[in-house]
Design an enzyme around this catalytic site. Sequence first.
Site, PDB file in Angstrom:
ATOM      1  CB  CYS A   2      -0.919   0.027   1.217  1.00 22.42           C
ATOM      2  SG  CYS A   2      -2.062  -1.381   1.300  1.00 22.42           S
ATOM      3  N   GLY A  32      -1.157   1.115  -5.001  1.00 20.21           N
ATOM      4  CA  GLY A  32      -2.468   0.588  -4.647  1.00 20.21           C
ATOM      5  C   GLY A  32      -3.537   1.128  -5.564  1.00 20.21           C
ATOM      6  CG  ASN A 107       2.880  -0.314   2.996  1.00 23.01           C
ATOM      7  OD1 ASN A 107       2.429  -1.313   2.433  1.00 23.01           O
ATOM      8  ND2 ASN A 107       4.094   0.157   2.733  1.00 23.01           N
ATOM      9  N   GLY A 108       1.438  -2.870   4.924  1.00 22.08           N
ATOM     10  CA  GLY A 108       2.109  -4.072   5.393  1.00 22.08           C
ATOM     11  C   GLY A 108       1.137  -5.196   5.631  1.00 22.08           C
ATOM     12  CE1 TYR A 267       5.993  -5.623 -11.426  1.00 19.30           C
ATOM     13  CE2 TYR A 267       4.934  -5.189  -9.319  1.00 19.30           C
ATOM     14  CZ  TYR A 267       4.848  -5.373 -10.682  1.00 19.30           C
ATOM     15  OH  TYR A 267       3.643  -5.307 -11.305  1.00 19.30           O
TER      16      TYR A 267
END
Length: 594
Positions: A2, A32, A107-108, A267
């Site tokens: 995220c 996201g 985020n995670g 990526y």
Amino acid sequence: MCGILAVLHANAEDTAVAAELHEALYLLQHRGQDACGIAVCGARGRIHQCKGNGLAGKVFRDGSRIQDLPGYMGIGHLRYPTAGTSASSEAQPFFVNSPYGISFAHNGNLINAKELRDFLDFEAHRHINTESDSELMLNVFANELNITGKARVNSDDIFAALERMYPRLEGGWACTAMLAGFGIIGFRDAYGIRPLILGSRLSASGEGRDYIMASESVVLQQQGIRKSNMVDILPGQAVIIERGQPPVIKEVQKQKRYCPDIFEYCYFARPDTVMDGISVHQSRENMGYKLAAKIVKELTAAQLEEIDVVMPIPETSNTIAPCVAARLNIPYRQGFVKNRYVFRTFIMPGQQARQKGVRRKLNAMHEQFAGKNVLLIDDSIVRGTTSREIVLMAQEAGAQKVYFASAAPRIRHPHIYGIDLASPSELIAHRRTVDEIAAHIGAEKVIFQSLEDLIDACRQAARPDYYRGESQDFEVGVFNGEYVTSVPQGYFEHLEQIRGESKKMKVLESARDKVAKGLADDADIQIATYGVDVTQDGKVVPSRAPSDHDDGSFANGDHPPPAGQSKRRRTIDGVREPERQDPAMHNVNDYPDE
């Protein structure tokens, strides 16, 4: 994975922080694409929010919703779902009014969600309304903060709450939070798996400083913050910025290791980002040079000689492929044109959708392929669906032979810290040799970067003041199965269940659509009539009979379904229960006609 944000303006009379957060959402949209949201705090501690499913342009109506969000500080979030479902009720930021009015963005991924849910239910007595681990984390934090029993808290109280919270959590996270009328908070797990960067600039009035936190440095740079005024929040650290005060940074849990997720560099992150002192662009150039050396080792002299051009698979490998071509002394060409307005294909549900997505996302230029032997460079190979379709497109465009090289090693294990790549059975490299992978995607030969070279490529991209040499670790569990944290027994089976639950509605909607169009087979009719269940290994199968089990938490007299039977959204008189809204506060996006 995220994207998270937090902004605090020096001038409390300023009401335009939402505009800055909205602009930042677009800079992090790649992190996201499922949902997004903004929560801001204005006069008298009043919090306003707008969130929902979709891209930032859709949720905020190309910015027209920003006028409904007056405030001088706020947080933002972009969701790529990894735990829970894709319900709009799980769009972030989350909010709890007690204690002190907390908005929260995460985020995670937490890998001990079941234990946390039990703790909140049986000990803290806090109700959880969604399947999101982010809501769990918010409520654990709120519970620890509530222990103070004070009408107003200070920074020491918040740091103490975080110190008590961290030992309860397992996984990787970076979070931003906002306390109504108080300030903003940011914190990061003790391994540094997920990124968080803090920056400051002189305010527009010239009095005081504005502060911004974000997942990637590009946000801070685009908001006028110099590199010298940026700092990474280190593993185990938290930062609290009160209104009108400078930031206070403190270690709330002793750093265990310093190992950011290497998938950010190969990526996920934008190439113009610097995280943990490592340039994403430079790391990808290094990957290209090292991949070229691996290609020389893997291919014969005759095979190398017959390659006419090196081509990238847009966009991440646009940085990698020129370095491969330069080191191999083979011409570099752009052979594919990318449509930027299509979702990342590994996020798409179902193999057929991903295959169609590849064709929508990429178009092959026939003149670049006709009669040539090509070496295609990609950042990674996940399921192989995209790679196989790309090889086929190159062949259809006239390529005689197609070689394929990946800048990442073989992905053989699930990602457990925030990127839902695929289940092990879906990963093309899970139980295939390199030659079997080549045959599966239709390439002459496939070459994978070695893990050692990938790690060295990122280490060597660090700024001199950050360079730690071989002591720099990374989270690389997707490649070798050796995760930074311990993994609870049964967790991978739990992941399969989560993936199955997230697929259910998509499978059901597809079956109903086929029935409506007269294209349904017997299985589609059974699904459309009775719905679907999720097996213990995460497979979505037709239900044998209707069921009224709710998909919410079991509370206030509710009971779980029998063993082996999945939960499903409630139906009332044959009508599916409407999408849940966030009950915590008024959400602008819940009322589209306002």
